[in-house]
Structures are given as C-alpha cells and as structure tokens.
Design an enzyme around this catalytic site. Structure first.
Site, PDB file in Angstrom:
ATOM      1  CG  ASP A  11      -1.952  -1.078   1.197  1.00  0.00           C
ATOM      2  OD1 ASP A  11      -2.236  -1.578   0.102  1.00  0.00           O
ATOM      3  OD2 ASP A  11      -2.483  -1.425   2.259  1.00  0.00           O
ATOM      4  CG  ASP A 130     -11.733  -2.053  -0.942  1.00  0.00           C
ATOM      5  OD1 ASP A 130     -11.085  -3.088  -1.160  1.00  0.00           O
ATOM      6  OD2 ASP A 130     -11.286  -0.918  -1.145  1.00  0.00           O
TER       7      ASP A 130
END
Length: 283
Positions: A11, A130
């Site tokens: 990330d 998500d």
C-alpha cells in the site's frame, strides 16, 4: 489442484509503503522498490501495488515508481489506484505491470470493466472489492448520480437489500474505504465476472490491519459465487490465518501486508507451513 498463491501487498502513499488499521492511522513501512525486490528474492508468487489515496486525491498512480518496481522484480505485478480511463490502464501496462486493480471506477461505471477486458483481455483486469459487513445505523453515500446505473435491469439486482432473516450482508466501499455504497458485495463481484473481470481482489474492511484473521464467511461466499480466482485480503496475523483463508475461505490466493512488511513471517516460512498442512504451494 492448482497451487495457491502467496501475495505481499504494498500500500503506497506519497511514494512510500504504508500500513494502517481499517485504512486509517497509517505508518511508514519502507520504500516500495526495496520491498518489492525483497519479496521477489524470497519467492513471492505475485506482488500487489496499491496507491491507496489515488482516487481520493484525484491523481494517477505514480508511474515512475511502478516502472522502477517492475524493472526490479520478475514475479507478476498487479497495480491499482486512481484508474479512471482505458488510457490509465494502457499507461500502467506499458510501465511494466501485468494486471491492473480497479475499485472506484468499477462501481461508478460497471461497463468500464467490460470495455477494459475487451480491449486488454480479462486476464489483466482485477476488480478490487472492498466489503464491509452491514450493521444497524450504517450510513451510505447518496446514490445519485453515482449509482444511476442501478435502474438498468441487468445491474439493478446488485442493489443492497437487507434480508428479513438477519443473515449477514456486506456493502461495497470506494475511495480507499472512505465512502460506503448501497451495493451488495457478493452480487457485485458476480456481476463483475459477467462483465469480464478476470480476478477478484477481496478485502474485508472490518478485518484490515486487525490481525484477527480473514472474514471466512465473506471470503467463502464470494469464492462460491464466482468462477474466477479470488484473492483474500484483510486480517492476516499469523500463518494459520493464511491456511484458513485458502482452505475454509476457498480463496485462490492469500494477500498480506503487515506480517511480511515487519518481517514477522517470511514468504518461505509461510509456504512451508502451508505445505505441511496439505495446502498446495510453489516452493
């Protein structure tokens, strides 16, 4: 049975690898190129690179970092963050990645996935789902104009409905977990496959960074709903969690960040553990 894949995730925010809990309280976890090189040498099956604030800040993924990462590793590389156009996908593939991960734009315009898979091939189109379990009082973003496609018969069935029997349902999130949408995550994943997605990258927002394990119920339901590969993400704290996601969760690959970034476990150690438990992996 095909070998299960072990995938570290980078990330990235402002050119640095970061890690947080539930997408918040981010801390620095190093240089993305150095991390990628380390994982490549360790024998990771793939690498996922996500610019987690690209959509929110309305900027493209940092292409030079992607290019430097691709130049230094020889495993497949998936890149996501801020993909809005077919040209964005082309630029990322030209920079050296093998697959692109699309979240926000797939929700804004599901037919973008169809256009992308037709132009570049479904093998390189990943839809990042998500998902967050719906609880009483959860707030959602207004539907219009974001979800105006829900009026179409082909896609309207993905609208979130709460079952009367109290069974769990999961809603979709966009913009790096910042905005909740009235969409059923499982039905949406199935629709993405129908429109040409070649893989689902599933993240449980409830488990992300918590180290308490994958949401096995969510993961298995998504895996059962689609025929394309599912990458499980969110919640890994130990090696048994990896096994659970691949076996009980029925995922094709397990993705983790913290346990690898902070050297709690190595890729080799992970694969040897899984092999000892009867899980097919590449050593």
């Amino acid at each position: 049975m095909l070998a299960k894949r072990i995938i570290p995730c980078l990330d990235v925010k402002d050119g640095r690898v970061v890690k947080g809990v539930n997408f918040q309280n981010l801390t620095d976890a190093g240089d993305p190129v150095e991390n990628a090189r380390f994982y490549d040498e360790e024998g990771a099956d793939e690498l996922v690179f996500l610019d987690i604030t690209a959509s929110h800040e309305k900027r493209k993924t940092i292409l030079d970092v992607v290019a430097r990462t691709a130049d230094d590793v020889f495993m497949p590389l998936t890149v996501g963050g801020g993909i809005k156009t077919l040209d964005d996908i082309r630029d990322l593939l030209n920079a050296g990645c093998d697959k692109v991960s699309i979240n926000t734009t797939a929700v804004r315009d599901p037919y973008f996935i169809q256009k992308a898979s037709e132009r570049f091939g479904s093998q390189c189109i990943v839809v990042a789902v998500d998902a967050k379990r719906v609880i009483e009082g959860m707030s959602f973003e207004p539907d219009d104009p974001w979800l105006n496609w829900l009026s179409e018969p082909e896609l309207g069935e993905t609208r979130l409905h709460l079952p009367s029997n109290g069974s769990p349902v999961w809603a979709l999130s966009t913009h790096g977990g910042r905005k909740m949408r009235r969409l059923d995550a499982i039905k949406f994943a199935k629709k993405m496959e129908e429109l040409g997605a070649g893989e689902i990258l599933l993240t449980s927002m409830d488990r992300d960074g918590t180290k308490i394990g994958f949401d096995i119920v969510l993961t298995s339901r998504i895996a059962e709903a689609v025929t394309i590969p599912v990458v499980a993400s969110g919640g890994v704290g130990n090696l048994e969690h990896m096994r659970e996601g691949l076996v009980e969760g029925k995922a094709d690959a397990a993705l983790a960040a913290s346990i690898f970034h902070y050297r709690e476990y190595s890729i080799r150690e992970t694969k040897e553990y899984l092999k000892s438990k009867g899980v097919p992996v590449r050593l």
